[in-house]
Structure formats: C-alpha cells, structure tokens
Motif scaffolding. Structure first.
Motif, mmCIF file in Angstrom:
data_model
loop_
_atom_site.group_PDB
_atom_site.id
_atom_site.type_symbol
_atom_site.label_atom_id
_atom_site.label_comp_id
_atom_site.label_asym_id
_atom_site.label_seq_id
_atom_site.Cartn_x
_atom_site.Cartn_y
_atom_site.Cartn_z
ATOM 1 N N ASP A 183 -9.397 -12.470 -0.974
ATOM 2 C CA ASP A 183 -9.554 -11.050 -1.315
ATOM 3 C C ASP A 183 -9.000 -10.164 -0.200
ATOM 4 O O ASP A 183 -8.304 -9.179 -0.463
ATOM 5 N N LYS A 184 -9.306 -10.533 1.044
ATOM 6 C CA LYS A 184 -8.848 -9.752 2.200
ATOM 7 C C LYS A 184 -7.322 -9.691 2.242
ATOM 8 O O LYS A 184 -6.740 -8.624 2.462
ATOM 9 N N ASP A 185 -6.668 -10.824 2.033
ATOM 10 C CA ASP A 185 -5.203 -10.847 2.050
ATOM 11 C C ASP A 185 -4.616 -10.094 0.856
ATOM 12 O O ASP A 185 -3.603 -9.400 0.992
ATOM 13 N N ARG A 186 -5.250 -10.226 -0.308
ATOM 14 C CA ARG A 186 -4.752 -9.489 -1.477
ATOM 15 C C ARG A 186 -4.812 -7.987 -1.239
ATOM 16 O O ARG A 186 -3.886 -7.256 -1.592
ATOM 17 N N VAL A 187 -5.887 -7.508 -0.599
ATOM 18 C CA VAL A 187 -6.015 -6.081 -0.277
ATOM 19 C C VAL A 187 -4.898 -5.662 0.672
ATOM 20 O O VAL A 187 -4.220 -4.651 0.454
ATOM 21 N N ALA A 188 -4.678 -6.426 1.723
ATOM 22 C CA ALA A 188 -3.678 -6.072 2.733
ATOM 23 C C ALA A 188 -2.263 -6.112 2.156
ATOM 24 O O ALA A 188 -1.448 -5.216 2.430
ATOM 25 N N ILE A 189 -1.973 -7.123 1.363
ATOM 26 C CA ILE A 189 -0.639 -7.229 0.768
ATOM 27 C C ILE A 189 -0.419 -6.105 -0.236
ATOM 28 O O ILE A 189 0.647 -5.470 -0.245
ATOM 29 N N ALA A 190 -1.424 -5.833 -1.070
ATOM 30 C CA ALA A 190 -1.296 -4.746 -2.047
ATOM 31 C C ALA A 190 -1.104 -3.407 -1.340
ATOM 32 O O ALA A 190 -0.314 -2.562 -1.792
ATOM 33 N N ASP A 191 -1.794 -3.207 -0.232
ATOM 34 C CA ASP A 191 -1.618 -1.976 0.544
ATOM 35 C C ASP A 191 -0.180 -1.881 1.074
ATOM 36 O O ASP A 191 0.461 -0.838 0.971
ATOM 37 N N SER A 196 -0.766 -7.461 -10.135
ATOM 38 C CA SER A 196 -1.037 -8.900 -10.197
ATOM 39 C C SER A 196 -2.012 -9.340 -9.113
ATOM 40 O O SER A 196 -2.747 -10.309 -9.292
ATOM 41 N N LEU A 197 -2.012 -8.615 -8.007
ATOM 42 C CA LEU A 197 -2.937 -8.910 -6.916
ATOM 43 C C LEU A 197 -4.312 -8.279 -7.150
ATOM 44 O O LEU A 197 -5.208 -8.429 -6.320
ATOM 45 N N GLY A 198 -4.474 -7.569 -8.262
ATOM 46 C CA GLY A 198 -5.771 -7.019 -8.636
ATOM 47 C C GLY A 198 -6.031 -5.606 -8.161
ATOM 48 O O GLY A 198 -7.182 -5.167 -8.127
ATOM 49 N N HIS A 199 -4.976 -4.885 -7.824
ATOM 50 C CA HIS A 199 -5.146 -3.529 -7.301
ATOM 51 C C HIS A 199 -4.349 -2.529 -8.122
ATOM 52 O O HIS A 199 -3.411 -2.895 -8.836
ATOM 53 N N THR A 200 -4.718 -1.275 -8.014
ATOM 54 C CA THR A 200 -4.051 -0.207 -8.727
ATOM 55 C C THR A 200 -2.827 0.246 -7.938
ATOM 56 O O THR A 200 -2.917 0.475 -6.732
#
Length: 165
Positions: free
Chosen positions: A17-25, A80-84
C-alpha cells in the motif's frame, strides 16, 4: 459468501500500500507535467509565426498529439494502483514542475527553448519516480516511465537541434 458491501475489495497485486501511494503520487506529478506540456505545445502550435511557421506548426502538432495520447495511460496506471488521478487545472497547476504557457506567445525560437526545457523537466520527473517503481517490483509503471523518458529525451534533442547554429 459474496461481498455485498459497496466498498471495493482491497488491492492485492504484489505492491505494498505504501509503495502504491508513493508511485501513484509520482505518476500524478508526471500526469500534471505531461498535461501542462501538452497545453503549452498546443498553444504554440496555434500561435507560432515567422519563417519557420510550417515546420514548427507541423512539429508542434505531432508533439501535442503524442502528449495527448500519453495522458490517458498515465492516468489509468494511477487508477490501476487504486488511486484517483488528478484532472483539474488547479490540481495540475499545483503539481506540475513546469510553468504554464506564457500569456503572450513568444517568438518561434523562444517557443522551441521553452519546449526543450519542458521536455527535459518531464524527463526528470519520470526519472525521479523510476527507482521507486523498480524497487517495488512495479514493472508496468517502470515500463511506462521508460517509454516516457525515451519520448521526452528524443523530443528535447530534436528541438535543441533547431537552436544550434
């Protein structure tokens, strides 16, 4: 038993989850840069004048078309990473590392310089995200970033060649 709640199921794709947040950002910043550069390039396509008009008008059209086609895959990877994905001028303005197009169209070669700087900035943004995607094992994001780097570095080179004497 079926999931009857209205909540989407948790994402389990092998990226924390932490990496998905950072990558999506990071990808959101890339999206903001790409969209800003798209808009600037389209503006310059409309407003270029001078002896290089035909060459630059056609070149800018090819470039803004490529940029326009790039925004959707970037936004869809964020999703795809779960973020808007960001999608407003206000969000893009706050997140972009490149300035908005000048209010008054500059001379043709100044446009070229601005676009060189823009493509180099977008390349730096993509390159800054790559190590995180790579460490997280996020091959789709890493592949997308590699593709964007190749486009922006090549486009910057082609534009720079117009400025050489």
């Amino acid at each position: 038993m079926a999931n009857t709640s209205n909540r989407a199921p948790a994402i389990h794709i092998g990226i924390s989850d932490k990496d998905r947040v950072a990558i999506a950002d990071g990808l959101s910043h890339l999206l903001a840069d790409t969209y800003t550069l798209y808009l600037t390039t389209h503006n310059f396509h409309w407003n270029v004048t001078g002896p290089m008009f035909n060459t630059l008008h056609a070149m800018f059209m090819a470039q803004y078309t490529e940029l326009w086609n790039a925004v959707d895959p970037i936004a869809e990877r964020i999703r795809s990473l779960g973020h808007t994905a960001p999608g407003s001028y206000a969000q893009f303005g706050a997140m972009a590392s490149i300035p908005d197009a000048p209010a008054s169209p500059p001379a043709a070669l100044a446009m070229v310089r601005i676009l060189v700087e823009g493509h180099e900035a977008v390349a730096r943004t993509a390159r800054g995200i790559f190590p995180l995607a790579d460490r997280a094992g996020d091959q789709p994001s890493a592949d997308l970033l590699t593709q964007r780097l190749a486009v922006h570095e090549k486009t910057a080179w082609m534009l720079r060649s117009l400025l050489e004497e």
